[in-house]
Enzyme design. Sequence first.
Site, PDB file in Angstrom:
ATOM      1  N   HIS A   1      -3.639  -5.499   1.194  1.00  0.00           N
ATOM      2  CA  HIS A   1      -2.912  -5.811   2.429  1.00  0.00           C
ATOM      3  C   HIS A   1      -2.890  -7.307   2.736  1.00  0.00           C
ATOM      4  CE1 HIS A   1      -2.384  -1.686   4.044  1.00  0.00           C
ATOM      5  NE2 HIS A   1      -3.413  -1.417   3.262  1.00  0.00           N
TER       6      HIS A   1
ATOM      7  N   GLU B   1      -1.215  -8.793   5.010  1.00  0.00           N
ATOM      8  CA  GLU B   1      -1.140  -9.027   6.467  1.00  0.00           C
ATOM      9  C   GLU B   1      -2.520  -8.998   7.112  1.00  0.00           C
ATOM     10  OE1 GLU B   1      -0.506  -6.246   4.993  1.00  0.00           O
ATOM     11  OE2 GLU B   1      -1.056  -4.511   6.234  1.00  0.00           O
TER      12      GLU B   1
ATOM     13  N   CYS C   1       0.833  -1.213   0.000  1.00  0.00           N
ATOM     14  CA  CYS C   1       0.000   0.000   0.000  1.00  0.00           C
ATOM     15  C   CYS C   1       0.871   1.268   0.000  1.00  0.00           C
ATOM     16  CB  CYS C   1      -0.964  -0.057   1.184  1.00  0.00           C
ATOM     17  SG  CYS C   1      -2.307   1.128   1.050  1.00  0.00           S
TER      18      CYS C   1
END
Lengths: 81, 234
Positions: free
Chosen positions: B202, B204, B85
Amino acid sequence: MKRLRIDIRRKEGLSDPEGVATLRALHDLGYAEVDEVHFGRMIYLDLPDGGAAETGKRVEEMCRRLLANPVIENWTVETVE
Amino acid sequence: MRVAVVMFPGTNCEHDVAYALAELGAEPELVWHRETDLDGFDGVVLPGGFAHGDYLRTGAIARFSPVMGAVERHAAAGTPVLGICNGFQILCEAGLLPGAMVANRDLRFICRPVHLRVESTDSMLTRAARVGQVLRLPLNSYEGNYIAPAADLVRLESQGRVMLRYCDAAGVADEATNPNGSTNSIAGIANEQGNVAALMPHPERAAEEVLGSVDGRVILESFVASMVREPAPA
């Protein structure tokens, strides 16, 4: 003291979503004569008088390295006062 | 494997990234952006957030943070460097990846899961995935619309350096399934060497069942698997 105005614009042909959205809104409001809208950014720098040649070179460098993104933007520098 | 997770003022995904990497067996360490030495790290992550408030342009000021000299040296030496990002935006501004990010096509901040199609497994972003695999990851950005000069796009596509494209659940990538107007539906790219890569969504935030998707693990596993332990300084 002198004030420089740096006018930064997206390069022609590259996507400008703010410009496209605003153009659409202008057309919706009946301003059909507008062909294109381009967004930009204006930055003012205040500098001491004198040292014109060196200043010009350094301001160009500031634009290239930080103030503008040379990959997608062009810029012009003008003395405004 | 020691991973530097870089924090700029305004970074806000560092703990999520560190947690997910630790779950995969890596040894993440948070590193403040004033640090100038990343010796001994086997990998670097630039996580998401709003580095330096996104002032001027996203990534424009972060790119000159003191740590970036060390990031550039690691990138040149072949160390895996992953941008997520805002990290993608910073890598573009730094010239470590081509192109730039501009406002989303519809001028909306997008915060929702999106589908991504794996285009190539030739970088540390996707080596554990398979070509054609469809992943579902959260996208969380306003400036996620990738643009690049025509010559850069031709190089990216012809060299197979587009790693991920936005698509639908069936893997169809076209304008209708493109969430933010990104050129060629590009969501993730790599440099020519394949060791610097970035994606807008993302991984994660999709690394555990409880988060609704584990599809991000394959991205982070690819990154972890790409690291080679640095020899201890003599």
